[in-house]
Structures are given as C-alpha cells and as structure tokens.
Scaffold this motif. Structure first.
Motif, mmCIF file in Angstrom:
data_model
loop_
_atom_site.group_PDB
_atom_site.id
_atom_site.type_symbol
_atom_site.label_atom_id
_atom_site.label_comp_id
_atom_site.label_asym_id
_atom_site.label_seq_id
_atom_site.Cartn_x
_atom_site.Cartn_y
_atom_site.Cartn_z
ATOM 1 N N ARG A 95 49.327 10.127 63.085
ATOM 2 C CA ARG A 95 49.051 8.752 62.663
ATOM 3 C C ARG A 95 47.569 8.443 62.680
ATOM 4 N NH1 ARG A 95 52.778 5.759 66.610
ATOM 5 N NH2 ARG A 95 52.435 7.690 67.730
ATOM 6 N N ARG A 96 46.850 8.932 63.669
ATOM 7 C CA ARG A 96 45.395 8.698 63.705
ATOM 8 C C ARG A 96 44.710 9.335 62.505
ATOM 9 N NH1 ARG A 96 42.593 10.577 68.529
ATOM 10 N NH2 ARG A 96 44.284 12.026 68.871
ATOM 11 N N ALA A 97 45.150 10.517 62.112
ATOM 12 C CA ALA A 97 44.567 11.191 60.951
ATOM 13 C C ALA A 97 44.886 10.429 59.660
ATOM 14 C CB ALA A 97 45.075 12.621 60.863
ATOM 15 N N ILE A 98 46.099 9.907 59.562
ATOM 16 C CA ILE A 98 46.484 9.137 58.373
ATOM 17 C C ILE A 98 45.707 7.830 58.322
ATOM 18 C CG2 ILE A 98 48.384 7.880 57.287
ATOM 19 C CD1 ILE A 98 50.220 10.177 58.395
ATOM 20 N N TRP A 99 45.620 7.134 59.450
ATOM 21 C CA TRP A 99 44.871 5.873 59.484
ATOM 22 C C TRP A 99 43.410 6.103 59.113
ATOM 23 C CZ3 TRP A 99 47.212 4.913 64.934
ATOM 24 C CH2 TRP A 99 48.526 4.454 64.803
ATOM 25 N N ALA A 100 42.828 7.170 59.628
ATOM 26 C CA ALA A 100 41.430 7.473 59.332
ATOM 27 C C ALA A 100 41.234 7.863 57.867
ATOM 28 C CB ALA A 100 40.925 8.598 60.239
ATOM 29 N N GLY A 101 42.252 8.441 57.254
ATOM 30 C CA GLY A 101 42.132 8.895 55.883
ATOM 31 C C GLY A 101 42.537 7.897 54.825
ATOM 32 N N GLU A 102 43.165 6.819 55.231
ATOM 33 C CA GLU A 102 43.698 5.862 54.262
ATOM 34 C C GLU A 102 42.607 5.185 53.427
ATOM 35 O OE1 GLU A 102 46.843 2.136 54.115
ATOM 36 O OE2 GLU A 102 45.977 2.708 56.038
ATOM 37 N N THR A 103 41.603 4.633 54.057
ATOM 38 C CA THR A 103 40.535 3.948 53.320
ATOM 39 C C THR A 103 39.732 4.912 52.451
ATOM 40 O OG1 THR A 103 40.424 2.157 54.939
ATOM 41 C CG2 THR A 103 38.475 2.495 53.558
ATOM 42 N N PRO A 104 39.330 6.090 52.956
ATOM 43 C CA PRO A 104 38.635 7.028 52.064
ATOM 44 C C PRO A 104 39.480 7.441 50.853
ATOM 45 C CG PRO A 104 38.294 7.676 54.337
ATOM 46 C CD PRO A 104 39.319 6.567 54.338
ATOM 47 N N LEU A 105 40.792 7.593 51.039
ATOM 48 C CA LEU A 105 41.661 7.934 49.913
ATOM 49 C C LEU A 105 41.671 6.811 48.886
ATOM 50 C CD1 LEU A 105 43.745 9.571 48.342
ATOM 51 C CD2 LEU A 105 45.501 8.675 49.883
ATOM 52 N N LYS A 106 41.824 5.578 49.343
ATOM 53 C CA LYS A 106 41.828 4.442 48.420
ATOM 54 C C LYS A 106 40.517 4.363 47.638
ATOM 55 C CE LYS A 106 45.034 1.494 50.948
ATOM 56 N NZ LYS A 106 45.176 0.259 51.732
ATOM 57 N N LYS A 107 39.388 4.528 48.324
ATOM 58 C CA LYS A 107 38.082 4.483 47.658
ATOM 59 C C LYS A 107 37.944 5.621 46.656
ATOM 60 C CE LYS A 107 35.573 2.063 51.286
ATOM 61 N NZ LYS A 107 34.493 2.137 52.285
ATOM 62 N N ALA A 108 38.402 6.802 47.020
ATOM 63 C CA ALA A 108 38.317 7.950 46.114
ATOM 64 C C ALA A 108 39.204 7.751 44.892
ATOM 65 C CB ALA A 108 38.704 9.231 46.851
ATOM 66 N N LEU A 109 40.376 7.155 45.074
ATOM 67 C CA LEU A 109 41.250 6.887 43.937
ATOM 68 C C LEU A 109 40.620 5.874 42.985
ATOM 69 C CD1 LEU A 109 44.733 6.832 45.689
ATOM 70 C CD2 LEU A 109 43.922 8.510 44.013
ATOM 71 N N ILE A 110 40.006 4.849 43.539
ATOM 72 C CA ILE A 110 39.330 3.852 42.699
ATOM 73 C C ILE A 110 38.194 4.513 41.919
ATOM 74 C CG2 ILE A 110 37.845 1.803 42.778
ATOM 75 C CD1 ILE A 110 39.678 0.842 45.131
ATOM 76 N N ALA A 111 37.419 5.350 42.588
ATOM 77 C CA ALA A 111 36.323 6.053 41.917
ATOM 78 C C ALA A 111 36.846 6.989 40.830
ATOM 79 C CB ALA A 111 35.491 6.835 42.934
ATOM 80 N N THR A 112 37.950 7.654 41.098
ATOM 81 C CA THR A 112 38.545 8.559 40.111
ATOM 82 C C THR A 112 38.990 7.785 38.878
ATOM 83 O OG1 THR A 112 39.279 10.100 41.815
ATOM 84 C CG2 THR A 112 40.436 10.199 39.714
ATOM 85 N N VAL A 113 39.653 6.668 39.079
ATOM 86 C CA VAL A 113 40.107 5.853 37.948
ATOM 87 C C VAL A 113 38.902 5.295 37.199
ATOM 88 C CG1 VAL A 113 41.341 3.742 37.305
ATOM 89 C CG2 VAL A 113 42.343 5.305 38.979
ATOM 90 N N ASP A 114 37.910 4.795 37.924
ATOM 91 C CA ASP A 114 36.708 4.257 37.274
ATOM 92 C C ASP A 114 36.032 5.296 36.395
ATOM 93 O OD1 ASP A 114 37.108 1.769 38.379
ATOM 94 O OD2 ASP A 114 35.553 1.972 39.914
ATOM 95 N N ARG A 115 35.898 6.531 36.904
ATOM 96 C CA ARG A 115 35.284 7.594 36.111
ATOM 97 C C ARG A 115 36.108 7.916 34.871
ATOM 98 N NH1 ARG A 115 34.749 10.165 40.933
ATOM 99 N NH2 ARG A 115 36.515 11.517 40.444
ATOM 100 N N SER A 116 37.413 7.928 35.039
ATOM 101 C CA SER A 116 38.300 8.313 33.939
ATOM 102 C C SER A 116 38.375 7.274 32.828
ATOM 103 C CB SER A 116 39.698 8.610 34.457
ATOM 104 O OG SER A 116 39.679 9.757 35.258
ATOM 105 N N VAL A 117 38.288 6.016 33.200
ATOM 106 C CA VAL A 117 38.390 4.966 32.175
ATOM 107 C C VAL A 117 37.010 4.489 31.734
ATOM 108 C CG1 VAL A 117 40.707 4.247 32.837
ATOM 109 C CG2 VAL A 117 38.737 3.104 33.852
ATOM 110 N N GLY A 118 35.963 5.113 32.255
ATOM 111 C CA GLY A 118 34.609 4.862 31.780
ATOM 112 C C GLY A 118 34.017 3.534 32.180
ATOM 113 N N ARG A 119 34.295 3.094 33.380
ATOM 114 C CA ARG A 119 33.702 1.825 33.843
ATOM 115 C C ARG A 119 32.278 2.027 34.254
ATOM 116 N NH1 ARG A 119 38.197 -1.250 37.447
ATOM 117 N NH2 ARG A 119 39.751 -1.346 35.852
#
Length: 119
Positions: A95-119
C-alpha cells in the motif's frame, strides 16, 4: 495477493481523435502504466519485510500485463497478505508503494495524453 494498476478506455476519445490516433494513444498509455506499475512493484519490494528475501524477490518478478492498460503486481508467497495487513509491524509495504506511486502515475498519464493530442 495481487494489485491491479489500470487506465480506463474512453470511447469519446476514439471519436475525437480517430481510430489510428486513439490506438497510438492507447499504446503510449500502456507503456506509461507499465513503467509506473514496475516502479510501484520495486517500491513494494524495497519496503517488504525481509527474513529470507523470498517475499522481497517475488514482487518485481510478478509484474504481468493482463490486457492493454491493465497491469498486475503482487506476490504468490503464502504469507504476503498476512505481512501486508495482519503482522504486528503493520508494514503496508504494498500500500505504501501504491500510495507513493499514485500521483506520479496520474501526472505521467496527463503528460502522455497532452503529448499525444498536441497540447
């Protein structure tokens, strides 16, 4: 004991981007989810209690792709769940590893979508 890391698919996105672009975005998201799942598994392994090392060693090897954008990790060791939830140390190593990884995953997903849709 297994933990699931996933990103959901949105049909509106497919309609907005077109099939080819949406498929490429899905591949990019899958790569991002995999990288962060492996990072969470490594964190759980680093935090796991160690007597013989078998539990710690079982976690990174457990990362498995279930389908696009769906990855699992955990441990097949019979005492993994007990160590996570019931042991007097209350280690919560997964659980500590998941909690620590949740925000970085969300930020990385947003960055991935932004790059893909050309924002």
């Amino acid at each position: 004991m297994k933990f699931k890391v996933t990103s959901s698919d949105d049909n509106k996105l497919i309609k907005a981007l077109g099939r080819s672009a949406a498929d490429e975005l899905r591949r990019e998201i899958d790569i991002t989810v995999e990288e962060h799942t492996r990072s969470m598994a490594d964190g759980a392994s680093d935090n796991a209690p160690v007597l013989t090392g078998a539990l710690r060693d079982s976690i990174p090897r457990s990362v498995d792709k279930v389908e696009d954008m769906v990855w699992l990790f955990g441990s097949e060791m019979p005492y993994a769940q007990r160590q996570e939830y019931e042991h007097r140390s209350h280690s919560a190593y997964f659980r500590r590893a998941i909690w620590a990884g949740e925000t970085p995953l969300k930020k990385a997903l947003i960055a991935t979508v932004d790059r893909s849709v050309g924002r």
